[in-house]
Design a protein around this motif. Sequence first.
Motif, PDB file in Angstrom:
ATOM      1  N   PRO A  85      -4.727  -1.058   0.314  1.00 19.64           N
ATOM      2  CA  PRO A  85      -4.718  -1.183   1.773  1.00 19.64           C
ATOM      3  C   PRO A  85      -3.711  -0.269   2.476  1.00 19.64           C
ATOM      4  O   PRO A  85      -4.021   0.313   3.515  1.00 19.64           O
ATOM      5  CB  PRO A  85      -4.381  -2.658   2.001  1.00 19.64           C
ATOM      6  CG  PRO A  85      -3.734  -3.118   0.732  1.00 19.64           C
ATOM      7  CD  PRO A  85      -4.360  -2.323  -0.360  1.00 19.64           C
ATOM      8  N   VAL A  86      -2.519  -0.144   1.949  1.00 17.28           N
ATOM      9  CA  VAL A  86      -1.512   0.697   2.607  1.00 17.28           C
ATOM     10  C   VAL A  86      -1.888   2.164   2.480  1.00 17.28           C
ATOM     11  O   VAL A  86      -1.811   2.932   3.449  1.00 17.28           O
ATOM     12  CB  VAL A  86      -0.114   0.430   2.014  1.00 17.28           C
ATOM     13  CG1 VAL A  86       0.919   1.370   2.647  1.00 17.28           C
ATOM     14  CG2 VAL A  86       0.298  -1.029   2.250  1.00 17.28           C
ATOM     15  N   ALA A  89      -4.660   2.825   4.912  1.00 19.74           N
ATOM     16  CA  ALA A  89      -4.196   2.861   6.302  1.00 19.74           C
ATOM     17  C   ALA A  89      -3.529   4.199   6.615  1.00 19.74           C
ATOM     18  O   ALA A  89      -3.721   4.765   7.699  1.00 19.74           O
ATOM     19  CB  ALA A  89      -3.232   1.710   6.556  1.00 19.74           C
ATOM     20  N   THR A 120      -5.926  -7.362  -1.897  1.00 22.26           N
ATOM     21  CA  THR A 120      -6.585  -7.911  -0.707  1.00 22.26           C
ATOM     22  C   THR A 120      -7.437  -9.119  -1.083  1.00 22.26           C
ATOM     23  O   THR A 120      -7.596  -9.449  -2.255  1.00 22.26           O
ATOM     24  CB  THR A 120      -7.465  -6.854  -0.012  1.00 22.26           C
ATOM     25  OG1 THR A 120      -8.395  -6.320  -0.957  1.00 22.26           O
ATOM     26  CG2 THR A 120      -6.619  -5.731   0.563  1.00 22.26           C
ATOM     27  N   HIS A 148      -9.692  -8.532   8.928  1.00 20.76           N
ATOM     28  CA  HIS A 148      -9.092  -7.680   7.902  1.00 20.76           C
ATOM     29  C   HIS A 148      -9.506  -6.223   8.086  1.00 20.76           C
ATOM     30  O   HIS A 148      -8.690  -5.302   7.928  1.00 20.76           O
ATOM     31  CB  HIS A 148      -9.511  -8.172   6.515  1.00 20.76           C
ATOM     32  CG  HIS A 148      -8.974  -9.519   6.169  1.00 20.76           C
ATOM     33  ND1 HIS A 148      -9.390 -10.228   5.062  1.00 20.76           N
ATOM     34  CD2 HIS A 148      -8.058 -10.309   6.790  1.00 20.76           C
ATOM     35  CE1 HIS A 148      -8.752 -11.376   5.015  1.00 20.76           C
ATOM     36  NE2 HIS A 148      -7.946 -11.451   6.054  1.00 20.76           N
ATOM     37  N   ARG A 151      -7.664  -4.703  10.934  1.00 18.35           N
ATOM     38  CA  ARG A 151      -6.242  -4.465  10.619  1.00 18.35           C
ATOM     39  C   ARG A 151      -6.043  -3.121   9.926  1.00 18.35           C
ATOM     40  O   ARG A 151      -4.973  -2.499  10.027  1.00 18.35           O
ATOM     41  CB  ARG A 151      -5.714  -5.602   9.728  1.00 18.35           C
ATOM     42  CG  ARG A 151      -4.223  -5.483   9.395  1.00 18.35           C
ATOM     43  CD  ARG A 151      -3.386  -5.583  10.646  1.00 18.35           C
ATOM     44  NE  ARG A 151      -1.968  -5.386  10.396  1.00 18.35           N
ATOM     45  CZ  ARG A 151      -1.362  -4.206  10.333  1.00 18.35           C
ATOM     46  NH1 ARG A 151      -2.063  -3.086  10.507  1.00 18.35           N
ATOM     47  NH2 ARG A 151      -0.070  -4.125  10.115  1.00 18.35           N
ATOM     48  N   LEU A 152      -7.079  -2.646   9.239  1.00 19.88           N
ATOM     49  CA  LEU A 152      -7.003  -1.354   8.549  1.00 19.88           C
ATOM     50  C   LEU A 152      -7.698  -0.246   9.330  1.00 19.88           C
ATOM     51  O   LEU A 152      -7.898   0.853   8.800  1.00 19.88           O
ATOM     52  CB  LEU A 152      -7.621  -1.466   7.146  1.00 19.88           C
ATOM     53  CG  LEU A 152      -6.833  -2.291   6.127  1.00 19.88           C
ATOM     54  CD1 LEU A 152      -7.492  -2.213   4.755  1.00 19.88           C
ATOM     55  CD2 LEU A 152      -5.383  -1.838   6.041  1.00 19.88           C
ATOM     56  N   VAL A 370      -3.247   2.895  13.011  1.00 21.03           N
ATOM     57  CA  VAL A 370      -2.995   1.625  12.323  1.00 21.03           C
ATOM     58  C   VAL A 370      -1.491   1.436  12.144  1.00 21.03           C
ATOM     59  O   VAL A 370      -0.791   2.342  11.678  1.00 21.03           O
ATOM     60  CB  VAL A 370      -3.693   1.597  10.939  1.00 21.03           C
ATOM     61  CG1 VAL A 370      -3.318   0.334  10.171  1.00 21.03           C
ATOM     62  CG2 VAL A 370      -5.200   1.699  11.106  1.00 21.03           C
ATOM     63  N   LEU A 372       1.523   0.433  10.231  1.00 16.45           N
ATOM     64  CA  LEU A 372       1.714   0.369   8.777  1.00 16.45           C
ATOM     65  C   LEU A 372       2.654  -0.751   8.331  1.00 16.45           C
ATOM     66  O   LEU A 372       2.811  -0.971   7.134  1.00 16.45           O
ATOM     67  CB  LEU A 372       2.251   1.715   8.270  1.00 16.45           C
ATOM     68  CG  LEU A 372       1.348   2.929   8.511  1.00 16.45           C
ATOM     69  CD1 LEU A 372       2.009   4.192   7.988  1.00 16.45           C
ATOM     70  CD2 LEU A 372      -0.011   2.726   7.866  1.00 16.45           C
ATOM     71  N   ILE A 375       1.330  -4.842   6.497  1.00 18.08           N
ATOM     72  CA  ILE A 375      -0.117  -4.854   6.218  1.00 18.08           C
ATOM     73  C   ILE A 375      -0.449  -5.867   5.136  1.00 18.08           C
ATOM     74  O   ILE A 375      -1.356  -6.700   5.302  1.00 18.08           O
ATOM     75  CB  ILE A 375      -0.604  -3.452   5.801  1.00 18.08           C
ATOM     76  CG1 ILE A 375      -0.637  -2.526   7.015  1.00 18.08           C
ATOM     77  CG2 ILE A 375      -1.988  -3.530   5.159  1.00 18.08           C
ATOM     78  CD1 ILE A 375      -1.047  -1.107   6.690  1.00 18.08           C
ATOM     79  N   TYR A 376       0.272  -5.810   4.027  1.00 20.71           N
ATOM     80  CA  TYR A 376      -0.032  -6.710   2.911  1.00 20.71           C
ATOM     81  C   TYR A 376       0.090  -8.166   3.356  1.00 20.71           C
ATOM     82  O   TYR A 376      -0.776  -8.997   3.065  1.00 20.71           O
ATOM     83  CB  TYR A 376       0.902  -6.440   1.729  1.00 20.71           C
ATOM     84  CG  TYR A 376       0.719  -7.418   0.598  1.00 20.71           C
ATOM     85  CD1 TYR A 376      -0.300  -7.244  -0.337  1.00 20.71           C
ATOM     86  CD2 TYR A 376       1.526  -8.556   0.487  1.00 20.71           C
ATOM     87  CE1 TYR A 376      -0.495  -8.157  -1.356  1.00 20.71           C
ATOM     88  CE2 TYR A 376       1.334  -9.472  -0.521  1.00 20.71           C
ATOM     89  CZ  TYR A 376       0.329  -9.269  -1.440  1.00 20.71           C
ATOM     90  OH  TYR A 376       0.125 -10.177  -2.433  1.00 20.71           O
ATOM     91  N   GLU A 378      -0.107  -9.521   6.341  1.00 23.56           N
ATOM     92  CA  GLU A 378      -1.116  -9.944   7.311  1.00 23.56           C
ATOM     93  C   GLU A 378      -2.500 -10.065   6.681  1.00 23.56           C
ATOM     94  O   GLU A 378      -3.309 -10.890   7.107  1.00 23.56           O
ATOM     95  CB  GLU A 378      -1.124  -8.979   8.489  1.00 23.56           C
ATOM     96  CG  GLU A 378       0.135  -9.078   9.336  1.00 23.56           C
ATOM     97  CD  GLU A 378       0.152  -8.095  10.496  1.00 23.56           C
ATOM     98  OE1 GLU A 378      -0.934  -7.761  11.005  1.00 23.56           O
ATOM     99  OE2 GLU A 378       1.248  -7.667  10.878  1.00 23.56           O
TER     100      GLU A 378
END
Length: 967
Positions: A85-86, A89, A120, A148, A151-152, A370, A372, A375-376, A378
């Motif tokens: 995810p990071v 993003a 995720t 979700h 968010r990304l 986005v 940064l 993220i994880y 949320e």
Amino acid sequence: MVIQGVQDSTSLQVDQYIHPLVVADELEQKQWVDSVYNTMTLKEKVGQLFMVDVFSSKPKKETDKIKQLIKEYHIGGVIFSKGGPVRQAKLNNEYQELSEIPLLMAMDAEWGLAMRLDSTRAFPWNMTLGAIQDDKLIEETGRQIARHCKRLGVHINFAPVVDINTNPKNPIIGNRSFGEDRDLVTQKAAAFMKGMQKEGVLASAKHFPGHGDTDSDSHKTLPTINFDKERIDSVELYPYKKLINDGLSSVMVAHLNIPSLEPRSNYPSSISKNVVTDLLKEHLHFNGLIFTDALNMKGASDFSSPGDIDLAAFLAGNDVLLISEDVPLASQKIVSAYYSGLITEERLAHSVRKILMAKYKVGLNKYKPVDLSFIYEELNSVKNDVLHHELVENSLTIVKNDRATLPIKNLDLKKIAYVSLGDDSGDAFFQELNKYAQVDHVKATQLGEMIEKLGEYNYVIVGFHKSNANPWKDYKFKNKELVWLYEIARLNTTVLSIFARPYAMLDMLTTTNFEGVLMGYQNSEIAQEKAAQLLFGAFESKGKLPVSLGEDFPVGTGHETRSLKRLSYGLPESVGMNSFRLSRIDSVVQRTLKEKMAPGLQLIVARKGKVIFNKNYGYHTYSKLKKVKGSDIYDLASLTKILATLPLIIELKDKGVISLDSKIGRLLPSFEDSNKKDITIRSMLSHYARLRAWIPFYLKTLDSVTQKPDKKYYRNSYSDEFNIKVTNNLYFRSDMKDSLMLRIKDSELRKRLSYKYSDLPYYLLKSYLEDHYGNTLNKLTQQHFYKPLGANNTSYLPLTKFKKRRIVPTENDQAFRKEVIHGYVHDQGAAMFGGIGGHAGLFANANDVAKIMQMYLNGGYYGGKQYFKSQTLEEFNTCHYCHKKVRRGVGFDKPQLGEVGPTCGCISMTSFGHSGFTGTFTWADPEEEIVYVFLSNRTFPDSNNRKLISNDIRSEIQRIIYEAIDY
């Protein structure tokens, strides 16, 4: 824009259809689209048609290739595949910054971002969701996945799958489908779509016109659909009609060979004008975005060379060309087709403007990068877990339930075995089963050996566990497993729990000998845990089969069962509690351990019948050799009063054998001539009867010089004369029990009638109960309560039932027994009665204590059995002498009347519980429906360690629990 619909053969009518990409501020949207379109070059317009894929997991040299496509070919979008995810993003922001026109970002997140990304959330697969009857839950799943995605920075999720899985052998759809019934699939898909689009993420129904009845995978070949138009119209197209009517944003067209729709032999539907334009756009009046399925799939790429397939797809009517194998070449071919007149400006504008409309709809006219940070956190909030738990609970399906075998009742009559089949772990299932009853994992290498071992049991739970890694994993029984299964079921009462695709049952020739079949759908830990809870009646069964499994089990099969009000296990937020605030308990406990208030402890909090905090801390002793586990057994000390003696007294009161005003002289005729003859149960269990607090019997049995057990009263080995076991090498004289009771009888009463906590009533009640029933208190409690409750970790004399390594030591006793007390009761008086006292002697783990306290909260009901009436219980949970400043109920402790007392002072006056000398505490609150259990051995190695008490740790934790209530 309004388009009039038509009546078709399925009677599903489209009366009015609002363009799915038009927003409320239509004029502003049009102005933005015009302003962007009118400034674009031809190459830029063509670039908008392409959506390319990228793996955030790949090295920079690979991900940078996308940047070249953005700069040189002005691609319109990116579909993110495998990665994190990071990383995704960051790439998202980099790509968007490079692009003059904001990019439309997409993902395949059918069951959540975890379909593509590590770290995720994975929600249940569609087949699992198809079993759920409450469509609000499906809608909420769509919403949560959409959150979700947003968010990304993802604008479109290629979901839901609306394929109707009428072919059980379908290798690629299967679990990705909501089921085999068109109405069910339509209903679930509509709810899922509604949830996503409410959150501003575009949905995409796939795989048009229907991939559900194929036996091959279009990723590898071109599958054929041999149905006629009427069948396709009435089944495969049915969900699309409903979703289009409800505002579906986009459709993905599959690579399929459909002779009834496209006369050209083996011509993919994704490049067929008959399918894309004539059927989807004109017949179904669809004005949303149309995506090809990935053009690098064999179903498409084997048909035509790169570039040509893209041009053909665009000419067929698609708007977005997904994952082109060669964007530069495809772009060139489309530009050439434009200049040659094969593609008109009108045709190009039609698709590009729709793409721009979609970009405006998702907010790209006001693009923001986005964020940064966090993220994880949320993406992995507890809200996801709560939803996942609820989805699984509602999906579990009891397919067969002969003679109401489920949920499991009468635990005192059951000896239960668990047999694991399949090639994946069933550990979570087994561990959860053991929270309810003793369940043994029976293993064998040969069938004969297995059958012989199972002969010792009268109830067998078979778990079939297959990999939960993805929806395409193997789900079938092996032939050997089927042979074993049939034989086990033939000879035993058997419940089969299937943690795999439901089609696994199609290989079973018969289910005749199975009393119960539970469909778990997936082998996730949550599915295993919830299945175990359902088997024991912790909650109702609601799920229905989304597919047919032979003639006996059609679509919609599912036996509804009622809750037996056994404890379930879940998350704080599911019962109105706050996980974050509850986590403050950890810091209090860590201070407790650090400052050596206790070497370790077990702690449970339950609310509304659900355990929502269940942790073990520290070690058995300060040597830190053995960590505390949930199965470890603690000396409960005075909790024995309300967990052993009191329920038996309540039961007798409920049956009319005794009353609260029954007097000691009547209960114990030998006391008729004593000063205690007129003391009532009500007064003595309220500790308002002038009785002494306790009598230190052991002091008079010690040698006056050595202060060791006097040989006049003790021996180091068993004999008829010395047969009361105090510890492993210490036996009390057999005639001394009568002497001890005589000391109680002859003891003086306190001069003033006032509150005084006393152990003595429980010596008397133990004597009465054992005389009344002609049995020991140990056996009575097991027969009347612990066995039927499933409190299989609760017992007097623990060394006779449990391995010593499970029992937590209580003290290095230098005052009486001159040894470490480990597996024997800590209380000296109970020890001198052979370890069985009315006031002390009981051992248990926190989970079992919670069961008994929950039974009280349930008004005397638990596990399908009414132990006593709630009205009777209420008489005991009443402060009869509050007007005399006595806070106690009858047996139960109650909240303080002033500033000082046993609780945090923040709970209801209807609450009740007790504490124990060894560092134990339990409390139940009917108003907030909370059960709290704290078990420790604060007395180890020295009972003079009162830090736990002086720091008021148990009450401080109770305060945190109440501060964690949200609603």
